[in-house]
Write an enzyme that holds these catalytic residues in place. Structure first.
Site, short mmCIF file in Angstrom:
data_model
loop_
_atom_site.label_atom_id
_atom_site.label_comp_id
_atom_site.label_asym_id
_atom_site.label_seq_id
_atom_site.Cartn_x
_atom_site.Cartn_y
_atom_site.Cartn_z
N HIS A 1 0.84 -1.19 0.00
CA HIS A 1 0.00 0.00 0.00
C HIS A 1 0.87 1.23 0.00
CE1 HIS A 1 -4.35 -1.05 0.68
NE2 HIS A 1 -3.75 -2.12 0.22
N LYS B 1 -14.40 4.57 5.98
CA LYS B 1 -14.47 5.85 5.27
C LYS B 1 -15.93 6.16 4.91
CE LYS B 1 -12.79 7.78 0.98
NZ LYS B 1 -13.65 7.11 0.03
#
Length: 879
Positions: A138, A545
């Site tokens: 990532h 999120k």
């Protein structure tokens, strides 16, 4: 403070002194004095000295352009050195027993024995132990590989310095080596010149395996065996493999146009080349070692009558591995192959069988001590890594498969698949999957996007079974999303059933996951091919999120619970694949606590979890640290299966249902409902500037023109962590808890804290976030960077954070944050003195750069990037 922590402080102090000497030599006394004065003011400011705080602000506001870079680098590098000292502390010889405490395998086995757990039950559970760590690159691993290597060497020096029997000359030599390494780090650019490519990321993953995990896995198996022998007088079976590794590096194409079928093919070959090289080293050592004459008659009969029978066998393997290495090396470099493919080793069993025969013969001839040496380590590695080194996951978004199939159906005159109902899609897919004729006409030329999907499926189909571990479908919403991938793989000629894992990652998708899997399990064709095995991936970052931490974590819990019950009903082995990050906003929590907070029976088939970016380095980057990490994972999985957590009481569920709904409404009310939120976010954090940091190969946005919803979960969290408001990790959670307390639920919430690991872990994660958040610094970002008309929003959010901290303190042990983990509280306090100047400097740099318009001073930009990486090191979490 107790002795181990004073030892750690001494190490930090020593490394800091050496860094100071390096800076003095490289930059001169004046700069060192400036850095030291900033450090002292920061320390006093943290202690509550208002005058020191004003002087600190004044000093950093007036810092010259030429001084910003060395100052930013000094504090950033010091935080890196602190991380090294802390990482070393966990494996220090003086600290080993305390490091894992009651979370270790040893402590768990002692507890099981004391409670009278039948030995057979323990052995059965240990035999089924399965830990699969999926390495992902990532875009958060902010430290360059060339620096990581120096950090590993520093760690080794700290280990050598710990020996009590060093002569003065040896001590001096080691300290000089430390100074050299720190100087080398100082004179190395922290920031990459360019973004890594997917191939670079894959090489980074291979380096972790080669430099750490290759040694750690057999060491961990030895530890497991030692504890089993000590507590239950049994051996851990050689053929078992408690640990596996997979990777997304070179396989994850979701939102990353740079990962193509060609790249995936190249990475698979690189993995095979590296595995051949590592096994060649192992086998070459065995050629030297196994000079033994005696073997069993069966061994002689199978491998021939030789004076040194084992040596002959391992020499044969050495020759084949050399050819395998050459073969894959030529393929990678696109050279004509000079090796006959029939002369290379292609399947794990070709390596395993002769070595296992050696092992059994040595055992039978009374040479157990020899068999259990490096030969056993090599056998463990074959079981764990195999000739593919790490298996590869393929990941792609569901809409890409739908578009590809729609293109096919339009071409063959069946209409537009994308417009069909879900029932019609399923009927068509099952019909085609059951049919023997191909769907795709041979003379058809698809669009480049569809061609890429088909090419990827062809690469998968060409691999030996087991090389690809799963095909993960992100944004999976319906059963047809899973069937579509099965059809595309069938069309590509894949003659084995690859696990196809839907990834449920938004709140709605998590709530809908049980229905999707029920639909699939009710399809006869599907049940026939999956062989009673199903993998499902749970997304942590996107759900947080989408809905905020509390609502997301409760949706994840409920979805897992429902899927476990569903799989049991249909007698299907379910593997839950957890897509966690290192941060709280992305599902991160200390490994042991996180696993014990899972729903009962959800770890029955073992654990599959992503290890991401910087967390790979913190948890797996050194062999001894990796052994500890595996020990923690193993003990938590075994504990969850042998001493399962309680089923939550109905009143606890009711409170979570209510709290999740309230927190989601509050979170979305701000993030989606507040018209000024996006402009506030863009100005109060370095979000826009983050896009310039060459972190990962993947673009930070799914849609370059969109708002928060188009931003990937990782930069979203990274940006808020920089300004110390840490918003995604707490927004909505504390306010929901406050409402529950006001409704008279305080005693029930405290009961949940004490009796329910799921809930206590959530509170613990909030405590951690609140310990790292800083109201004054967040306000300072607003005052200097945010337009006046947006100040009200920042003020509201800080007031909410302040109230939330008080709410959590009402529920926390001893009424103080992190009371049960004092060493983490201590670590955060120590770092703040060095992170605060980086935050203040970052504000100064952001203001200067933003006022410069389009043409920006490269020196200031470089310094800004260093503050970003330094704060990431200080927070020990990035995205």
């Amino acid at each position: 403070m107790n002795q181990p922590y004073s030892a750690m402080r001494n190490n930090i102090h020593m490394l800091g002194d050496f860094l100071g000497e390096t800076i003095r030599e490289a930059q001169g006394n004046e700069i060192l004095e400036l850095i030291e004065s900033i450090r002292v003011l920061s320390r006093d400011s943290r202690a509550g000295d208002e005058k020191a705080r004003e002087q600190l602000l004044d000093k950093l506001a007036n810092i010259s352009t030429e001084n910003v870079l060395p100052v930013a680098r000094a504090f950033s590098q010091f935080l890196n050195l602190t991380n090294i000292a802390e990482q070393y502390q966990t494996i220090s010889r003086h600290h080993q027993d305390e490091s894992l405490g009651n979370r270790s395998l040893s402590a768990l086995f002692a507890r099981l024995k004391a409670q009278g757990t039948p030995v057979e039950t323990v052995i059965k559970t240990v035999e089924k132990l399965s830990i699969e760590l999926v390495l992902t690159a990532h875009p958060t691993e902010v430290t360059r590989r060339s620096l990581v290597h120096k950090h590993v060497e520093i760690n080794k020096c700290l280990g050598q310095l710990e020996h009590d029997d060093l002569t003065e000359a040896e001590q001096t030599k080691l300290k000089r080596r430390l100074m050299q390494l720190i100087a080398l780090a100082w004179h190395t650019n922290e920031i990459r010149a360019a973004r890594p490519t997917p191939v670079d990321e894959a090489k980074w993953g291979m380096a972790i395996i080669e430099n750490s995990l290759w040694k750690a896995v057999p060491d961990f198996c030895r530890e497991l065996n030692f504890q089993l022998e000590k507590h239950f007088d049994v051996q851990y079976e050689v053929a078992l493999s408690p640990v596996r590794f997979s990777s997304w590096m070179g396989g994850d194409r979701d939102g990353n146009p740079f990962v193509t079928a060609e790249i995936t093919q190249k990475v698979l070959r690189m993995n095979r080349w590296k595995a051949a090289e590592l096994f060649l080293n192992d086998v070459s050592d065995l050629v030297e070692e196994l000079s033994i004459v005696q073997c069993t008659p069966e061994f002689r009969e199978k491998y021939g009558d030789h004076i040194e029978p084992y040596r002959v066998v391992v020499k044969g393997l050495r020759s084949k591995l050399q050819k395998t290495l050459t073969y894959f090396g030529e393929l990678i470099e696109a050279k004509p192959t000079t090796v006959d493919p029939s002369e290379i080793i292609t399947c794990d069993n070709d390596l395993w069988e002769p070595l296992y025969d050696c092992y059994q013969s040595l055992h039978a001839c009374g040479m157990r001590i020899i068999a259990n040496g490096s030969l056993l380590d090599c056998l463990r590695r074959i079981r764990c890594f195999g000739l593919g080194l790490s298996r590869l996951d393929i990941r792609q978004e569901s809409s890409r498969h739908e578009t590809a199939i729609a293109e096919i159906t339009r071409y063959i005159g069946l209409g537009d698949y994308a417009q069909w109902t879900e029932d019609d899609k399923q009927a068509f897919l099952v019909r085609e999957l059951s049919s023997r004729r191909p769907l795709v006409p041979t003379n058809w030329t698809p669009s480049p996007e569809t061609q890429e999907i088909l090419d990827t499926c062809k690469v998968v189909a060409q691999q030996p079974e087991g090389t690809i571990s799963a095909y993960v479908i992100s944004m999976a919403r319906e059963a047809s999303d899973v069937l579509a991938v099965h059809l595309l793989l069938k069309e590509a000629g894949c003659n084995y059933t690859l696990p196809v894992a839907p990834l449920f990652e938004t709140l709605d998708d998590l709530d809908h996951s049980e229905k999707v899997m029920t639909d699939l399990f009710n399809i006869g064709w599907y049940r026939g091919v999956i062989n009673n095995y199903q993998m499902v991936m749970i997304g942590y970052s996107d759900s947080a999120k989408d809905a905020g931490m509390l609502a997301a974590s409760w949706a994840q819990y409920r979805a897992q619970e429902a899927l476990v019950n569903l799989a049991e009903k249909y007698h299907i082995e379910l593997v839950l694949f957890h897509g966690r990050g290192g941060t709280v906003g992305r599902g991160g929590a200390p490994a042991h606590a996180a696993l014990l907070s899972q729903p009962p029976r959800s770890l029955k088939s073992g654990l599959r979890v992503t290890e991401q970016g910087e967390m790979i380095r913190f948890k797996l980057g050194l062999p001894a640290v990796a052994v500890e990490t595996l020990n923690l994972y193993a003990s938590a999985i075994l504990e969850a299966n042998l001493l399962p957590p309680p089923e939550p009481k109905q009143k606890w569920r009711d409170i979570m249902d209510k709290g999740a709904a309230i927190s989601c409404e509050i979170y979305r009310g701000v993030v989606r409902g507040e018209p000024d939120f996006v402009p506030y976010f863009r100005s109060a954090t370095p979000e826009q500037e983050l896009g310039k940091l060459p972190l990962g190969s993947r673009p930070s946005k799914r849609n370059p023109n969109g708002g928060v919803e188009s931003l990937r979960a990782i930069p979203w969290i990274f940006a808020w962590m920089q300004n110390r408001l840490m918003l995604p990790a707490w927004l909505g959670a504390g306010a929901a808890l406050r409402q529950m307390i006001e409704q008279g639920e305080e005693s029930t919430l405290k009961e949940m804290c004490n009796e329910w690991p799921f809930f206590s872990t959530r509170i613990g994660m909030l405590e951690m976030v609140f310990s790292k958040a800083d109201l004054w610094l967040a306000e300072h970002y607003d005052q200097r960077l945010v337009a006046k008309e947006l100040h009200r929003l920042g003020k509201t959010l800080r007031a909410q954070l302040s109230a939330d901290i008080q709410t959590v303190l009402t529920l926390a042990h001893d009424g103080q944050l992190m009371a049960d983990l004092p060493w983490i509280a201590e670590s955060i306090a120590l770092r703040n003195v060095y992170t605060d100047p980086l935050n203040l400097l970052q504000v100064e740099l952001l203001q200067r750069l933003r006022s410069q318009g389009e043409v920006r001073d490269p020196q200031l930009e470089q310094a800004l990037m260093i503050t970003i990486t330094g704060i990431a090191a200080g927070m020990r979490n990035t995205g």
